[in-house]
Structures are given as C-alpha cells and as structure tokens.
Motif scaffolding. Structure first.
Motif, PDB file in Angstrom:
ATOM      1  N   THR A   1       2.177  -9.033 -10.184  1.00 49.76           N
ATOM      2  CA  THR A   1       2.093  -7.799 -10.954  1.00 49.76           C
ATOM      3  C   THR A   1       0.656  -7.318 -10.975  1.00 49.76           C
ATOM      4  O   THR A   1      -0.263  -8.090 -11.247  1.00 49.76           O
ATOM      5  CB  THR A   1       2.586  -8.008 -12.394  1.00 49.76           C
ATOM      6  N   ILE A   2       0.455  -6.050 -10.640  1.00 45.80           N
ATOM      7  CA  ILE A   2      -0.855  -5.434 -10.655  1.00 45.80           C
ATOM      8  C   ILE A   2      -1.132  -4.930 -12.079  1.00 45.80           C
ATOM      9  O   ILE A   2      -0.234  -4.496 -12.786  1.00 45.80           O
ATOM     10  CB  ILE A   2      -0.910  -4.272  -9.640  1.00 45.80           C
ATOM     11  N   ALA A   3      -2.371  -5.014 -12.501  1.00 46.39           N
ATOM     12  CA  ALA A   3      -2.755  -4.585 -13.850  1.00 46.39           C
ATOM     13  C   ALA A   3      -2.302  -3.148 -14.102  1.00 46.39           C
ATOM     14  O   ALA A   3      -2.296  -2.321 -13.180  1.00 46.39           O
ATOM     15  CB  ALA A   3      -4.258  -4.706 -14.026  1.00 46.39           C
ATOM     16  N   PRO A   4      -1.902  -2.819 -15.323  1.00 45.16           N
ATOM     17  CA  PRO A   4      -1.409  -1.471 -15.637  1.00 45.16           C
ATOM     18  C   PRO A   4      -2.432  -0.385 -15.268  1.00 45.16           C
ATOM     19  O   PRO A   4      -3.643  -0.567 -15.415  1.00 45.16           O
ATOM     20  CB  PRO A   4      -1.188  -1.523 -17.153  1.00 45.16           C
ATOM     21  N   ILE A   5      -1.909   0.734 -14.800  1.00 46.45           N
ATOM     22  CA  ILE A   5      -2.745   1.860 -14.387  1.00 46.45           C
ATOM     23  C   ILE A   5      -2.187   3.142 -14.998  1.00 46.45           C
ATOM     24  O   ILE A   5      -1.077   3.176 -15.526  1.00 46.45           O
ATOM     25  CB  ILE A   5      -2.795   2.009 -12.856  1.00 46.45           C
ATOM     26  N   ASP A   6      -2.963   4.208 -14.896  1.00 41.13           N
ATOM     27  CA  ASP A   6      -2.502   5.507 -15.376  1.00 41.13           C
ATOM     28  C   ASP A   6      -1.525   6.152 -14.406  1.00 41.13           C
ATOM     29  O   ASP A   6      -0.446   6.604 -14.793  1.00 41.13           O
ATOM     30  CB  ASP A   6      -3.697   6.455 -15.572  1.00 41.13           C
TER      31      ASP A   6
ATOM     32  N   GLY B   1     -11.565  10.161 -14.225  1.00 41.34           N
ATOM     33  CA  GLY B   1     -11.554   8.942 -15.017  1.00 41.34           C
ATOM     34  C   GLY B   1     -10.215   8.262 -15.161  1.00 41.34           C
ATOM     35  O   GLY B   1     -10.100   7.258 -15.871  1.00 41.34           O
ATOM     36  N   PHE B   2      -9.176   8.757 -14.481  1.00 44.78           N
ATOM     37  CA  PHE B   2      -7.890   8.077 -14.510  1.00 44.78           C
ATOM     38  C   PHE B   2      -7.917   6.866 -13.586  1.00 44.78           C
ATOM     39  O   PHE B   2      -8.587   6.881 -12.534  1.00 44.78           O
ATOM     40  CB  PHE B   2      -6.768   9.017 -14.044  1.00 44.78           C
ATOM     41  N   SER B   3      -7.192   5.824 -13.938  1.00 49.70           N
ATOM     42  CA  SER B   3      -7.003   4.691 -13.031  1.00 49.70           C
ATOM     43  C   SER B   3      -5.833   5.034 -12.110  1.00 49.70           C
ATOM     44  O   SER B   3      -4.760   5.426 -12.564  1.00 49.70           O
ATOM     45  CB  SER B   3      -6.725   3.408 -13.807  1.00 49.70           C
ATOM     46  N   VAL B   4      -6.069   4.924 -10.798  1.00 50.22           N
ATOM     47  CA  VAL B   4      -5.133   5.447  -9.803  1.00 50.22           C
ATOM     48  C   VAL B   4      -4.892   4.416  -8.710  1.00 50.22           C
ATOM     49  O   VAL B   4      -5.833   3.792  -8.208  1.00 50.22           O
ATOM     50  CB  VAL B   4      -5.690   6.739  -9.151  1.00 50.22           C
ATOM     51  N   THR B   5      -3.632   4.267  -8.323  1.00 47.19           N
ATOM     52  CA  THR B   5      -3.269   3.561  -7.100  1.00 47.19           C
ATOM     53  C   THR B   5      -2.425   4.503  -6.261  1.00 47.19           C
ATOM     54  O   THR B   5      -1.514   5.165  -6.773  1.00 47.19           O
ATOM     55  CB  THR B   5      -2.473   2.280  -7.388  1.00 47.19           C
ATOM     56  N   LEU B   6      -2.744   4.597  -4.981  1.00 48.07           N
ATOM     57  CA  LEU B   6      -1.969   5.406  -4.046  1.00 48.07           C
ATOM     58  C   LEU B   6      -1.319   4.489  -3.030  1.00 48.07           C
ATOM     59  O   LEU B   6      -1.988   3.601  -2.473  1.00 48.07           O
ATOM     60  CB  LEU B   6      -2.852   6.444  -3.356  1.00 48.07           C
ATOM     61  N   VAL B   7      -0.036   4.695  -2.764  1.00 44.70           N
ATOM     62  CA  VAL B   7       0.653   3.934  -1.721  1.00 44.70           C
ATOM     63  C   VAL B   7       1.166   4.888  -0.658  1.00 44.70           C
ATOM     64  O   VAL B   7       1.685   5.963  -0.966  1.00 44.70           O
ATOM     65  CB  VAL B   7       1.812   3.074  -2.291  1.00 44.70           C
ATOM     66  N   GLU B   8       0.996   4.499   0.590  1.00 42.57           N
ATOM     67  CA  GLU B   8       1.450   5.276   1.743  1.00 42.57           C
ATOM     68  C   GLU B   8       2.185   4.324   2.679  1.00 42.57           C
ATOM     69  O   GLU B   8       1.655   3.277   3.053  1.00 42.57           O
ATOM     70  CB  GLU B   8       0.265   5.913   2.457  1.00 42.57           C
TER      71      GLU B   8
END
Length: 506
Positions: free
Chosen positions: A6-11, A32-39
């Motif tokens: 599990t990855i730490a919670p993000i916005d 300033g948002f925490s962001v993860t992008l998946v492609e």
C-alpha cells in the motif's frame, strides 16, 4: 508472483500519461497537492504523440461558430511559445485561394476574425499573397495565383508531454509509467485504487480524489471505478503521412478540400514534410489504430490537387495514426465533432470525488488543467494559486526569440561537438543540454554512437530522467530519429537497452 503493498495516502491519483493527465499533475503538484500519475504504456504513447503537432486556434472551427474554443486556443499560442521556446515554434501558414471552394472575401474575413480573436503580441498578422511572385507559390500549380498568409505555431507534441511530466516530478509528483489501473473503489471517504506494473507487482493507493484523464480509454477507466459503462466519447481516427521534403521554404500550407476538410503540409524534421490529417469514426482498441490505404490515398490526392508535382503513396516514408477522444455531441460527421473539452465531477471530499476529462486539444491543455484544478480545489479545498501561465517548462527558460543565441552559447561551450548535434539537442532539451553532455569534449566522450547523432550518453539521460524504456520510446517519442536510423542501428540500440537495469527516473 504478486506483491501487494500500500502506497501512503495522497490527494490525487491521475490516470493517463497524455498531455491532459501530465498537465493536470504538473499544475496540481505546483500548487502543493500530493500527486501520483499512472500511465499503462509510455508517456504520450497514444493520442498525444499522434497529432498534427500544431498550437493553433483551429481556423475551420470558426465555421462551426466555436468562438470560445478558438479564442481560448489562440490566446494560448504565445503562452505556450513563451513557456517552451525550444519545442514550440512560430509558423507562417499559406492558404491558397481555390476558385471552386470558399470565396476569397470569406477567407479574408475569417482570417481577420482569427487575428482579432487571437490576442497576438509577438506573432505577425495576416497578409495577402501574390502566389505568382511569392516563393510559396513555386511548388504549387500555376492556377493558384492568390493566397493568404497567417500565423500559428508548431509543437513537438510528445516532448510537450514529457516536459509536463518532468516538471510535475520535479515539484513532487510520482510518475509511474507502464502501470495500469486495475480497479478503484470508494473507501474511508476516498478511493482505494489497485495498480499493477509491467513486472506484475500490484500495489494499492489511497487517494482523496481520482482524475480520469485516460483519453480514448476514459470510459473504460470509468467502468473500473465500479460504475456502469457509458459512451460519452466519440472516437475519431486521424492519420498522417510523412514524405521527403516537398518544398525548400520554411512555411506551412493549409489546403481546402472539396469535402469541407482541410489538410496541412508542414516542414518536418528539416528533411521531411508532414501531411495530415484525416477524420473517420473508429471502433475497437485505440492502440491498434493504423493508417488505411484509403487514408493514404486521400491525403496524397488532397495535396496533389495543389502541388505541381503529384504526391503518391510511393513517396511516403512514415505514417502514424491516433484516436482522438472527442466528446460525443452527436454531430453527423467526424470532421464536425467538437474539439472542445468537457470536465465532469462527481462525489465529494468525504465520499470519493472523481473528475472525468473528455476531449480537448494540445493547444488548450494548460487551460484545461487550470479548469480541472478549479474543480479539484472546489472539492478538496484551495492550495496555491494558479501559476502555469507565466512558468517555463523544463529547458524553456530563455527568450522565445532567443534560440539562435542559446545555440551559439552551447556551441561555444562545446566547440568540438558538431553544430548539427548541438542544434538538435537544443531543439529537444533547450537549456538542459549541459545536463546531457556534461563534461564531454568530443563525440568519443559521449559513448557508443547509434547514428544520426544519437549517443549512449543521450540514451542514458532519456532513461534516467524521461522515463524512456524501449527503442520506440527513444526514436519515435523522445526524438524522431526513427526517420534516420538504419535497422542495424536500431538493433544495436535495442541490445544496448537490454544491458541497462530498469530505472525509475530521478
């Protein structure tokens, strides 16, 4: 074997590594948002690398009274040029008057409106041309004697996506390519999303909000969030052909056709001409899209109606196709479907918010991203102010008219390297060229050469900083050197990449 973590919670979890997804991730990370992008594939591996590569308002959209879209797009031309002058270039477009189609006064009136809506500051305006005297008339049939010339811009579309991803990462976002969203379900006031990468490793992410910017796959991704599938998209295939250079000047042609469409012939990669595009409805998996024989014949015939020397399928050295994810406005013809974007939000900060992105153009991606952030902040709360309008993309921190001076400075810094190599690298990386060349003195310092100036040092940089993994990533998206490299060179490049460990760009 599956390793569930599990990855730490993000916005925000952004799905889709095209221009809209990376643009939203960049804007959000900068606020300033925490962001993860998946492609699921490579960056820009779908629609965003298969465009006509123009930053323009869309002259023909005026006929559909799409004044807001045209005005917004025209306003973005100089904004994008200033933000990335290494990959965005002004172009002059030559529109020959065709006696059998729109009257000359209609063209002149439309171009006048185009200038009026555009908010030009640096780009020159429209002027009339005597094609019997102007050099632009030379390649054309002699019956084309009158024309008009106006301004728009050209962009390296795939690199635009990469630089947005790079800037997002530099501002704290996590970019995960070759990573697929498996499913997402609302949980604890947000979303628990399951993703899997190319190795089969599966992870869970808890995000306060999902952004579905999957382009042609946006309805499919929507279905993976537990909703019933729906059909908000109209998939329209656009194909292009590339030939050897058809004319020697640096202007672009825009040709009217009897079917109401227009086709561009654009100087491309110094030695080639790019011709496109088509518009036809598409069904099936967008990643299988390819040009048909009928499309090739259509493009050849369209430009052969204007050029003195006919263009035939035998002249084509490369072709590409992409599927445009247009919002379905129920127009009868693919060419008439809206190019505007539509954003839909649902849910709330306490019940798993979702933003779906439909449609859009390369030219308006930054404005789309700003509007997306307005929607996001209305749900998650405000963070930093809008900031991208006056910000440079990586490598673009120099004057829009300062490319020649930049090239001169780089040539002075690396006097024993070929000017042609420095110029190409500057066009692709701008002020980041020293990060690639480092302390190199001669070409020998750059490691193995794969031809056309592509070196091991550049390949290493593209893998370490730009998420490149495969040969196609490098020769068709990070560069266009696939037009120049031999099969033997491509084989050596493939063998070299196989020796490199998998890397997560820094």
């Amino acid at each position: 074997m599956t390793d569930a973590t599990t990855i730490a919670p993000i916005d925000l979890l952004v799905i889709g590594g095209g221009v809209n997804g990376t643009g939203i991730a960049r804007d959000a990370a900068g606020r300033g948002f925490s962001v993860t992008l998946v492609e699921m594939n490579d960056l820009a591996s779908g629609t965003s690398s298969a465009a006509t590569k123009l930053v323009h308002g869309g002259l023909r959209y005026l006929e559909h009274y799409a004044f807001r879209l045209v005005s917004e797009a025209l306003g973005e031309r100089e904004v994008l040029w200033a933000s990335a002058p290494h990959i965005v270039w002004p172009l002059r477009f030559v529109l020959p008057h065709h006696d059998g189609l729109r009257p000359a006064w209609v063209l002149r009136t439309g171009l006048g409106l185009y200038d009026l809506l555009g908010g030009r500051k640096r780009l020159p305006g429209t002027r009339s041309l005597d094609l019997s005297r102007d050099v632009a008339g030379g390649p054309l049939k002699p019956d084309y004697r009158k024309g008009f010339e106006y301004s728009d811009c050209w962009v390296d579309d795939a690199r635009l996506v990469v630089f947005n991803a790079r800037d997002a990462a530099d501002r704290g976002a996590t970019i995960l390519t070759r990573t697929r969203l498996v499913s997402a379900a609302r949980e604890d006031g947000g979303w628990r999303a399951t993703i899997t990468d190319a190795s089969g490793t599966t992870r869970d992410i808890h995000a306060r909000m999902l952004v579905n910017a999957a382009g042609p796959w946006v309805d499919e991704v929507f279905g993976r969030t537990g909703h019933n599938g729906r059909a908000h998209l109209r998939l329209v295939k656009g194909s292009h052909i590339v030939t050897r250079k058809l004319f020697d000047h640096d202007r672009c042609y825009i040709f009217q056709n009897g079917d109401g469409r227009i086709v561009f012939a654009i100087p491309y990669e110094q030695d080639f001409t790019l011709i496109g595009t088509t518009d036809e409805d598409f069904t099936g998996d967008p990643k299988t899209a390819s040009i048909s024989e009928a499309e090739t014949n259509y493009l050849c015939a369209a430009v052969s109606d204007y050029f003195a020397r006919p263009v035939t399928p035998a002249d084509v050295v490369w072709s590409f196709s992409g599927v445009r994810p247009l919002f379905d406005d129920h127009k009868s013809a693919a060419k008439d479907a809206t190019r505007d974007y539509v954003l839909e939000t649902e849910g709330s900060a306490s019940a798993g918010a979702l933003l779906n992105v439909y449609g859009g153009k390369l030219t308006t991606y930054r404005r789309l991203s700003e509007e997306a952030l307005e929607r996001i902040e209305a749900i998650l709360g405000p963070r930093g102010p809008a900031w991208t309008k006056d910000a440079h993309l990586p490598g673009g921190d120099f004057s829009p008219k300062g490319f020649a001076a930049l090239t001169d400075r780089l040539c002075a810094k690396y006097p024993r390297l070929p000017r042609a190599l420095i110029t190409r690298l500057a066009r692709q990386h701008g002020t980041l060229v020293p990060a690639i060349l480092g302390d190199a003195v001669s070409e020998a310092d750059l490691g193995e050469s794969f031809g056309a100036g592509l070196s091991a040092r550049e390949v290493d940089y593209l893998c370490q900083h730009e998420w490149a993994v495969t040969v196609d990533d490098i020769v068709w998206r990070r560069t266009k050197l696939g037009l120049r490299l031999s099969p033997e060179a491509l084989g050596r490049l493939s063998a070299y990449l196989e020796t490199k460990p998998a890397e997560i760009p820094s």
